[in-house]
Design an enzyme around this catalytic site. Structure first.
Site, PDB file in Angstrom:
ATOM      1  N   CYS A 117       0.815  -1.223   0.000  1.00 13.48           N
ATOM      2  CA  CYS A 117       0.000   0.000   0.000  1.00 13.48           C
ATOM      3  C   CYS A 117       0.842   1.263   0.000  1.00 13.48           C
ATOM      4  O   CYS A 117       0.478   2.259  -0.636  1.00 13.48           O
ATOM      5  CB  CYS A 117      -0.941  -0.001   1.200  1.00 13.48           C
ATOM      6  SG  CYS A 117      -0.103   0.128   2.811  1.00 13.48           S
ATOM      7  N   HIS A 153      -1.212   1.492   7.141  1.00 15.78           N
ATOM      8  CA  HIS A 153      -1.869   1.450   5.831  1.00 15.78           C
ATOM      9  C   HIS A 153      -1.907   2.860   5.251  1.00 15.78           C
ATOM     10  O   HIS A 153      -2.188   3.829   5.963  1.00 15.78           O
ATOM     11  CB  HIS A 153      -3.299   0.913   5.931  1.00 15.78           C
ATOM     12  CG  HIS A 153      -3.964   0.798   4.587  1.00 15.78           C
ATOM     13  ND1 HIS A 153      -3.547  -0.108   3.640  1.00 15.78           N
ATOM     14  CD2 HIS A 153      -4.987   1.495   4.013  1.00 15.78           C
ATOM     15  CE1 HIS A 153      -4.296   0.020   2.551  1.00 15.78           C
ATOM     16  NE2 HIS A 153      -5.167   0.988   2.755  1.00 15.78           N
ATOM     17  N   ASP A 168      -8.408   3.868  -3.028  1.00 13.26           N
ATOM     18  CA  ASP A 168      -7.449   2.864  -2.555  1.00 13.26           C
ATOM     19  C   ASP A 168      -7.141   1.868  -3.664  1.00 13.26           C
ATOM     20  O   ASP A 168      -8.023   1.177  -4.165  1.00 13.26           O
ATOM     21  CB  ASP A 168      -7.999   2.128  -1.326  1.00 13.26           C
ATOM     22  CG  ASP A 168      -6.895   1.456  -0.521  1.00 13.26           C
ATOM     23  OD1 ASP A 168      -5.868   1.080  -1.127  1.00 13.26           O
ATOM     24  OD2 ASP A 168      -7.046   1.311   0.704  1.00 13.26           O
TER      25      ASP A 168
END
Length: 253
Positions: free
Chosen positions: A62, A102, A117
């Site tokens: 991520c 994250h 995302d």
């Protein structure tokens, strides 16, 4: 970025196109941890991310995939910022002990904020998710943002995957009021993910990517294909692992 995911160099990227752009990104760039597993360390910067993901055609976690997409959005005129979140681990039913590791993107359009995302494994909305709470439906499932007040932030992403979830489950909590102000925070996150005993990404290689009607996942011991609600899982050896990594994820191991 356009070349990697297959978008015309001359096409103007409008907000209404982001569904298509997010889907192309999810189907092209794998979520993978090989740099951590094989000890390939580098300092995270715009240039190093371009080299890794766009020139070498690799994927990432991520803190790599969402920042490169953030730079792409920024260069195309969008009002975006990076934010940090805490993932909710489903099996032990607790927030991840790795903390705020994250990375996601917040985008403002017409005075409304949306979550973007491209780096949450295969649990990707494939669309901007409004912080106002409307449910977003995609080929993967349903997604919504719920306001909260806790030590980790002020919003939670909730997920209900097709053919898998009967009820809403927590994805992660993020803080919309604390944007990432320096890319050094990404190096800090990578260090935590690399060494933390509770990290799920520093023990075995993992590659996963969304596809039409499902997704594929590769580890050093298995190759799983989840298509149209059906799962096929094959036990593999080291040579098969390398072959599948190259064929399905374009990664040389």
């Amino acid at each position: 970025m356009r070349k990697r995911i297959g978008i015309s160099q001359n096409e103007t990227i409008r907000f209404e196109m982001l569904d298509q752009v997010l889907e192309k990104t999810a189907f092209t760039i794998p979520f993978e941890n090989t740099n951590i597993i094989f000890g390939n360390s580098y300092k995270i910067s715009k240039e190093s991310l371009i080299n890794k993901i766009l020139l070498k055609n690799e994927g990432g976690l991520c803190y790599e995939i969402n920042p490169i997409f953030y730079f792409f959005l920024l260069e195309n005129g969008f009002n975006v910022r990076l934010v940090r979140g805490v993932v909710y681990n489903q099996q032990p039913q607790r927030w991840s002990p790795t903390g705020r590791t994250h990375i996601a993107i917040l985008l403002m359009h017409n005075n409304q904020n949306y979550l973007i995302d491209t780096g949450f494994g295969v649990n990707l909305p494939l669309k901007p998710v409004p912080l106002a709470g409307q449910i977003i439906q995609s080929a993967i499932g349903e997604f919504r943002i719920v306001p909260v007040k806790n030590e980790f932030g002020d919003y939670i992403l909730e997920i209900k995957l097709h053919n898998k979830d009967n009820d809403w489950k927590i994805g992660y909590c993020f803080d919309s009021n604390k944007p990432v102000n320096d890319l050094s925070e990404l190096d800090e996150i990578r260090q935590i993910i690399s060494v933390h005993p509770d990290s799920t990404f520093n023990k075995h290689p993992l590659m996963t990517k969304n596809k039409n009607n499902g997704h594929i996942t590769l580890t050093d011991s298995s190759f799983t294909q989840y298509m149209k609600g059906e799962t096929i899982k094959d036990v593999i050896d080291e040579e098969t692992f390398k072959g599948i990594a190259k064929k399905h994820f374009s990664l040389e191991i």
